[in-house]
Scaffold this motif. Structure first.
Motif, PDB file in Angstrom:
ATOM      1  N   LEU A 350       0.853  -1.183   0.000  1.00 24.94           N
ATOM      2  CA  LEU A 350       0.000   0.000   0.000  1.00 24.94           C
ATOM      3  C   LEU A 350       0.892   1.237   0.000  1.00 24.94           C
ATOM      4  N   ILE A 351       0.411   2.327  -0.603  1.00 23.32           N
ATOM      5  CA  ILE A 351       1.152   3.587  -0.589  1.00 23.32           C
ATOM      6  C   ILE A 351       0.265   4.673   0.007  1.00 23.32           C
ATOM      7  N   ALA A 352       0.737   5.309   1.064  1.00 23.38           N
ATOM      8  CA  ALA A 352       0.026   6.429   1.683  1.00 23.38           C
ATOM      9  C   ALA A 352       0.520   7.738   1.077  1.00 23.38           C
ATOM     10  N   GLY A 353      -0.413   8.684   0.880  1.00 20.70           N
ATOM     11  CA  GLY A 353      -0.042   9.999   0.364  1.00 20.70           C
ATOM     12  C   GLY A 353      -0.372  10.199  -1.100  1.00 20.70           C
ATOM     13  N   LEU A 354      -1.125   9.271  -1.693  1.00 19.49           N
ATOM     14  CA  LEU A 354      -1.501   9.404  -3.104  1.00 19.49           C
ATOM     15  C   LEU A 354      -2.642  10.411  -3.268  1.00 19.49           C
ATOM     16  N   VAL A 384       8.284  11.121  -4.007  1.00 20.28           N
ATOM     17  CA  VAL A 384       8.115  11.918  -5.215  1.00 20.28           C
ATOM     18  C   VAL A 384       9.450  11.940  -5.952  1.00 20.28           C
ATOM     19  N   LEU A 385       9.575  11.064  -6.933  1.00 16.84           N
ATOM     20  CA  LEU A 385      10.845  10.835  -7.607  1.00 16.84           C
ATOM     21  C   LEU A 385      11.033  11.766  -8.799  1.00 16.84           C
ATOM     22  N   LYS A 386      12.226  12.308  -8.933  1.00 16.46           N
ATOM     23  CA  LYS A 386      12.557  13.136 -10.089  1.00 16.46           C
ATOM     24  C   LYS A 386      12.348  12.327 -11.362  1.00 16.46           C
ATOM     25  N   ASP A 392       6.156  16.144 -11.464  1.00 13.42           N
ATOM     26  CA  ASP A 392       5.696  17.294 -12.246  1.00 13.42           C
ATOM     27  C   ASP A 392       4.376  17.852 -11.729  1.00 13.42           C
ATOM     28  N   ARG A 393       3.544  16.987 -11.123  1.00 18.30           N
ATOM     29  CA  ARG A 393       2.203  17.423 -10.723  1.00 18.30           C
ATOM     30  C   ARG A 393       2.050  17.571  -9.208  1.00 18.30           C
ATOM     31  N   ALA A 394       3.150  17.517  -8.492  1.00 13.20           N
ATOM     32  CA  ALA A 394       3.078  17.586  -7.026  1.00 13.20           C
ATOM     33  C   ALA A 394       2.386  18.859  -6.550  1.00 13.20           C
ATOM     34  N   ILE A 399       0.881  18.189  -2.945  1.00 16.44           N
ATOM     35  CA  ILE A 399       1.750  17.220  -2.278  1.00 16.44           C
ATOM     36  C   ILE A 399       3.050  17.906  -1.886  1.00 16.44           C
ATOM     37  N   VAL A 400       3.301  17.951  -0.604  1.00 16.70           N
ATOM     38  CA  VAL A 400       4.533  18.538  -0.076  1.00 16.70           C
ATOM     39  C   VAL A 400       5.393  17.397   0.439  1.00 16.70           C
ATOM     40  N   TYR A 401       6.657  17.375   0.022  1.00 14.87           N
ATOM     41  CA  TYR A 401       7.515  16.250   0.349  1.00 14.87           C
ATOM     42  C   TYR A 401       8.890  16.745   0.788  1.00 14.87           C
TER      43      TYR A 401
END
Length: 612
Positions: A350-354, A384-386, A392-394, A399-401
């Motif tokens: 599971l991924i949280a933060g989507l 949030v990977l480069k 690009d859509r953060a 979405i703040v990372y």
């Protein structure tokens, strides 16, 4: 001339597939100029730096990922102070995007190999080798006839301009993707030291590159073409691992079963050539599995393969936003079907933060996946990977990372920072009490005290925080006592507490071949005579422990090598545990249970047990 390829792993058990591939693809004639060095992120920078310096590289390359880039940056700066004449090259996903900024910030770096690096490295190595040989008249000859390198040369003055690289202010274009069949089998080129260590490590292997899916958070979505390695080549290479009795081979194919014929052929080969030891790990899409594939999987030796399945979320709006098509009902049916085989370890993610997933939605996703009964459930957090669409859509998603690797989510438009911290505490409890496999039977009953699995792990987290266990983490065996403390804090009543004491005793001896008895276990002193008599009888007329007798063990040795305990509740009966009513329970007839640690379950590692 020595080109040192360097990898810094997250754990000791990992192996450096990327640098092995580069060395192998360089060709037999050039491999004498390549050396590999592997380290771990928990080693000190000073120790790694000293080791690299002692290897005396003429050129050095670092393999860069989110888990090691911070350490690599420190090593770059410090090594350049010691050997400013040595060219430093970087490669890997963490430096293949926004490379111009990295080159600006790190003038110590000569250049970056972008994307797929095998052909790029081969050309780069050849340029350095030829430059070194030209500068020394193809090498001076020592008295013993060997070629002597000129360590005084300065290869840093050389500015290679080849496709697939970038240097400051210059980018030399991208390369076409490799034909997978042209990749040499890198594990045949291991040094004696690497080969000796491999059987006890996770050996990484790829039978394909690329992914058919377009998940917005994943770099694999950038390459739209899936390239398969010829299956006959794959079989020959897998036989190498089988012959070496490697402990685990982990396929890094992004969606292994995206091509049914390819997957079936490999799985069929593993079934037919199983050595009884090696485990193979695959990342798959559960919805793609057909009845034919499931039938084949059902025939695998328990422990031969394990499956990792990225569910990520059960929120349909979120799935649509991240471009992840999913038939959740089919996924559930498939996972439950594989679970019924009782021969394959399943790891669900599971991924949280989507996007579009708030706390309530994530709780539902958690409960949905937990109900599928995976062997392990990983609660991960969005990174949030480069280079990814999510990067690009953060801002659009709010979405703040984190600014530094691993670029993990801090909060989103739908999930506050406080809620992310709650999920992190739940994730910690999930690891300790579920994924550890220590409390498999106790958790079946504990769930009945809560409205949902998520609520149970949240309550555990709150108890942990209240008691200070997050700061002073209890040792493995003490967690059983912590679990009992937690149960007692719920005011379950006297009979329910007795049941939990037995459940914890049962779980304890399923996992632990312990010399000392846990404090929560009942006193079995009155049963010693009965237990001793059982072992004496087995020694004379073996019934349940013939293997021990065949090896010449006497009754006292068998008693030390196994364990026997007494229970008043059917703690071994999963069906009854799931149906138990904690308000209407009472002890039953005492039963002796024998735990046999020579017959551990290959999936759960639980001891075999028998009712006496």
């Amino acid at each position: 001339m020595k080109f040192l390829l360097t990898a810094v792993h997250a754990k000791y058990i990992h192996t450096g597939l990327a640098i092995y591939n580069l060395r192998s693809y360089a060709g037999k004639a050039m491999q004498e100029y390549v050396e590999t060095a592997e380290y771990m992120i928990n080693q000190s920078v000073d120790n790694i730096l000293a080791d690299i310096y002692q290897r005396k590289p003429d050129v050095i390359g670092f393999s860069c990922y989110i888990w090691n880039i911070s350490m690599v940056k420190r090593l770059i700066r410090e090594f350049h102070k010691l050997r400013p004449e040595v060219p430093i090259w970087l490669g890997g996903p963490e430096v293949s995007y926004e490379y111009d900024k990295l080159l600006e910030d790190f003038p110590e770096v000569t250049g970056i190999m972008l994307g797929e690096g095998e052909e790029t490295f081969r050309e780069l190595l050849q340029i350095y080798v030829e430059a070194e040989r030209d500068s020394t008249g193809k090498g001076r000859i020592k008295e013993d006839g060997a070629e002597e390198n000129d360590t005084g040369k300065n290869l840093r003055d050389l500015k290679p301009a080849i496709p697939g690289t970038a240097v400051k202010s210059s980018f030399f274009g991208v390369r076409k993707p490799l034909n997978m069949d042209e990749l040499p089998f890198c594990y045949e080129d291991l040094s004696s030291e690497e080969e000796a260590a491999a059987p006890n490590k996770i050996v990484y292997y790829e039978s394909s590159r690329g992914c058919p899916f377009r998940c917005s958070y994943c770099l694999s979505s950038i390459e739209k073409q899936v390239r398969l390695r010829n299956v006959e080549l794959v079989k020959r290479e897998l036989q190498y691992f089988l012959d070496k009795k490697v402990k685990q081979v982990k396929f890094i194919d992004r969606t292994f079963n995206c091509n049914k014929e390819h997957a079936m052929e490999i799985w069929r080969f593993l079934l037919e050539h199983d050595n009884g030891v090696t485990n193979f790990h695959f990342e798959i899409s559960a919805e793609l599995l057909t009845k034919e594939e499931l039938e084949l999987l059902s025939r695998m030796r328990p422990g031969l393969i394990q499956l990792e399945i990225g569910v990520q979320t059960t929120n349909k709006e979120t799935l649509h936003a991240i471009h992840r098509p999913a038939d959740l009902e089919k996924l559930k049916i498939t996972v439950m079907s594989v679970r019924s085989f009782r021969n394959i370890h399943q790891h669900l993610d599971l991924i949280a933060g989507l996007p579009y997933e708030d706390l309530e939605s994530f709780q539902k996703s958690f409960n949905d996946v937990y109900a599928m009964g995976p062997n392990q459930l990983q609660l991960g957090f969005l990174k949030v990977l480069k280079g990814s669409e999510m990067y690009d859509r953060a801002a659009e998603y709010g979405i703040v990372y984190q600014s530094e690797p691993p670029y993990e989510v801090l909060y989103t438009r739908w999930l506050s920072y406080e809620e992310v911290q709650e999920l992190k505490k739940v994730e910690r409890m999930l690891e300790l009490f579920y994924n550890s496999g220590q409390f498999s039977h106790a958790l079946m009953v504990l769930e009945k005290l809560f409205e949902s699995p998520y609520a149970m792990f949240l309550a555990l987290a709150e108890f942990y925080e209240k008691e200070g266990y997050f700061l002073n983490s209890p040792a493995r065996n003490y967690r059983y006592e912590v679990m009992l403390e937690f149960v007692k804090s719920r005011n379950v009543g006297e009979e329910a507490e007795k049941l939990f004491r037995e459940l914890l005793t049962f779980d304890f001896y399923l996992r632990e071949k312990a010399k000392s008895r846990p404090v929560f276990a009942k006193n079995i002193h009155d049963h010693f005579g009965e237990i001793s008599a059982f072992y004496r009888k087995e020694e004379k007329a073996p019934g349940l422990l013939p293997e021990y007798v065949a090896k010449g063990y006497d009754s006292k040795q068998m008693m030390r090598m196994t364990h026997m305990d007494i229970f008043c509740y059917p703690v071994w009966d999963e069906k009854r545990l799931k149906e138990v009513n904690l308000e209407r329970i009472s002890p039953e007839k005492e039963r002796l249970v024998l735990f046999d640690y020579e017959k551990r379950d290959p999936l759960s590692y639980e001891a075999g047990y028998m009712l006496i």
